[in-house]
Design a protein around this motif. Structure first.
Motif, PDB file in Angstrom:
ATOM      1  N   PRO A 113      34.898  34.263  47.806  1.00  0.00           N
ATOM      2  CA  PRO A 113      35.605  34.516  46.536  1.00  0.00           C
ATOM      3  C   PRO A 113      36.600  35.675  46.675  1.00  0.00           C
ATOM      4  O   PRO A 113      36.310  36.691  47.299  1.00  0.00           O
ATOM      5  N   HIS A 114      37.759  35.478  46.067  1.00  0.00           N
ATOM      6  CA  HIS A 114      38.809  36.499  46.161  1.00  0.00           C
ATOM      7  C   HIS A 114      38.839  37.431  44.955  1.00  0.00           C
ATOM      8  O   HIS A 114      39.464  38.486  45.013  1.00  0.00           O
ATOM      9  N   ASP A 115      38.195  37.034  43.868  1.00  0.00           N
ATOM     10  CA  ASP A 115      38.145  37.922  42.707  1.00  0.00           C
ATOM     11  C   ASP A 115      36.815  37.726  41.978  1.00  0.00           C
ATOM     12  O   ASP A 115      35.994  36.891  42.346  1.00  0.00           O
ATOM     13  N   ALA A 116      36.614  38.519  40.940  1.00  0.00           N
ATOM     14  CA  ALA A 116      35.341  38.518  40.214  1.00  0.00           C
ATOM     15  C   ALA A 116      35.067  37.167  39.555  1.00  0.00           C
ATOM     16  O   ALA A 116      33.928  36.695  39.552  1.00  0.00           O
ATOM     17  N   ASP A 117      36.085  36.527  39.001  1.00  0.00           N
ATOM     18  CA  ASP A 117      35.884  35.226  38.356  1.00  0.00           C
ATOM     19  C   ASP A 117      35.430  34.172  39.370  1.00  0.00           C
ATOM     20  O   ASP A 117      34.534  33.375  39.085  1.00  0.00           O
ATOM     21  N   GLN A 118      36.043  34.177  40.531  1.00  0.00           N
ATOM     22  CA  GLN A 118      35.630  33.239  41.580  1.00  0.00           C
ATOM     23  C   GLN A 118      34.201  33.527  42.033  1.00  0.00           C
ATOM     24  O   GLN A 118      33.427  32.601  42.284  1.00  0.00           O
TER      25      GLN A 118
END
Length: 68
Positions: free
Chosen positions: A8-13
Motif C-alpha cells: 500500500p502506498h497510502d493510508a487508504d490503500q
C-alpha cells in the motif's frame, strides 16, 4: 485465489488491504470450521458403528461361551 497486490502506498490503500485480508481470513476460517465439523461428524459416526459392532460381537461370543 486473489491476485498479488503491491505494498500500500497510502493510508487508504493500507486500510482497504487490511479489510480485504480480514475478509479473506474470515472466509478461510469459516471453510476450515465447516470441514472440521464434517470430519468430526464422520469420526463420531464411525466410532459409534465400531462400538456397536464390538458390543454385538461381545454378546454373541458370551452366548456362545455360555452354551458350552
Amino acid at each position: 485465489m486473489s491476485e498479488q497486490r503491491g505494498f500500500p502506498h497510502d493510508a487508504d490503500q493500507a486500510r482497504l488491504d487490511a479489510e480485504l485480508t480480514r475478509q479473506e481470513l474470515g472466509e478461510t476460517v469459516q471453510e476450515l470450521t465447516a470441514r472440521l465439523k464434517t470430519t468430526y461428524q464422520r469420526v463420531a459416526v464411525g466410532a459409534g458403528a465400531a462400538l456397536t459392532v464390538f458390543l454385538v460381537v461381545s454378546l454373541v461370543l458370551r452366548r456362545f461361551m455360555n452354551r458350552r
